[in-house]
Design an enzyme around this catalytic site. Structure first.
Site, short mmCIF file in Angstrom:
data_model
loop_
_atom_site.label_atom_id
_atom_site.label_comp_id
_atom_site.label_asym_id
_atom_site.label_seq_id
_atom_site.Cartn_x
_atom_site.Cartn_y
_atom_site.Cartn_z
N LYS A 10 0.83 -1.20 0.00
CA LYS A 10 0.00 0.00 0.00
C LYS A 10 0.87 1.26 0.00
CE LYS A 10 -2.93 -1.82 3.28
NZ LYS A 10 -4.20 -1.92 4.07
N TYR A 50 -12.54 -1.80 -1.84
CA TYR A 50 -12.98 -1.79 -0.44
C TYR A 50 -14.51 -1.80 -0.30
CZ TYR A 50 -8.25 -1.14 1.41
OH TYR A 50 -6.93 -1.32 1.76
N HIS A 116 -1.91 -5.52 1.87
CA HIS A 116 -3.22 -6.18 1.80
C HIS A 116 -2.99 -7.53 1.15
CE1 HIS A 116 -7.43 -6.94 0.79
NE2 HIS A 116 -6.97 -7.37 -0.36
P1 CMP Z 1 -6.69 -4.34 4.41
O1 CMP Z 1 -6.13 -5.71 4.52
O2 CMP Z 1 -6.23 -3.48 3.29
O3 CMP Z 1 -8.28 -4.44 4.36
C1 CMP Z 1 -9.14 -3.52 4.93
C2 CMP Z 1 -8.38 -2.41 5.58
O4 CMP Z 1 -9.14 -1.60 6.40
C3 CMP Z 1 -7.35 -2.99 6.51
O5 CMP Z 1 -6.32 -3.55 5.76
C4 CMP Z 1 -6.96 -1.78 7.32
O6 CMP Z 1 -5.93 -1.05 6.68
C5 CMP Z 1 -8.23 -0.98 7.30
N1 CMP Z 1 -8.89 -0.92 8.59
C6 CMP Z 1 -9.46 -1.92 9.25
N2 CMP Z 1 -9.96 -1.46 10.41
C7 CMP Z 1 -9.70 -0.14 10.44
C8 CMP Z 1 -9.96 0.89 11.38
N3 CMP Z 1 -10.62 0.63 12.51
N4 CMP Z 1 -9.53 2.13 11.09
C9 CMP Z 1 -8.88 2.38 9.93
N5 CMP Z 1 -8.60 1.44 9.01
C10 CMP Z 1 -9.01 0.20 9.27
#
Ligand code: CMP
Length: 153
Positions: A10, A50, A116
């Site tokens: 990322k 997302y 991710h």
């Molecule tokens: P990722 O694996 O990219 O998938 C969803 C993303 O949401 C996760 O990684 C985090 O970067 C993000 N995420 C999950 N929970 C939160 C949170 N409470 N606040 C901000 N970002 C979040």
């Protein structure tokens, strides 16, 4: 079972100059890079990636973060590649990520957790189709696989 999965390094990973180290971990492990590109993510792609988080309070922050700077998208292939990549990435919240995982070694915050990785077979298929156009994922043989993969698979 041979699988393919999507990993994103990322924007924080690109800005922190960690692309080589993060990709190197997967490569050293034996996962095969079958697709790779730097992407300046637009809002449409961010929202599609997302979509499952659309109703979450942090959705706008997620979209804004992932569009803030380029990221590196990689398609990885190997036996159990989906579970293997997830295990190597570590828990979403870096303070829960085990040492030895990417997040457990290199990340501090959930919102900037560097990587991710697709969380299951259906997600992997959908995410690979979202991030890579037909022809951008490449089939090829690796000579090293006779030392890495089981000859009976
Ligand atoms: P990722 O694996 O990219 O998938 C969803 C993303 O949401 C996760 O990684 C985090 O970067 C993000 N995420 C999950 N929970 C939160 C949170 N409470 N606040 C901000 N970002 C979040």
């Amino acid at each position: 079972m041979t699988e393919r999965t999507l990993v994103l390094v990322k924007p924080d990973g690109v800005q922190r100059l960690l692309v080589g180290r993060i990709l190197g971990r997967f490569e050293e492990r034996g996962l095969k890079i079958v697709g790779l590109k730097l992407v300046a993510v637009d809002r449409t792609l961010a929202e599609a990636h997302y979509a499952v988080h659309r109703e979450r309070p942090f959705f706008e922050g997620l979209v804004s973060f992932i569009t803030s700077s380029p990221l590196v998208a990689v398609a990885l292939e190997g036996p159990n590649a989906i579970a293997m990549a997830r295990a190597m990435v570590g828990a979403t919240r870096p303070h829960e990520a085990a040492p030895g995982t990417i997040r457990g070694d290199l990340a501090m915050e959930t919102a900037q957790n560097l990587v991710h990785a697709s969380d299951g077979p259906e997600t992997a298929i959908a995410e690979l189709a979202l991030w890579f156009a037909p022809g951008e994922i490449v089939d090829y043989a690796r000579d090293v696989d006779r030392w890495v993969l089981s000859p009976v698979d």
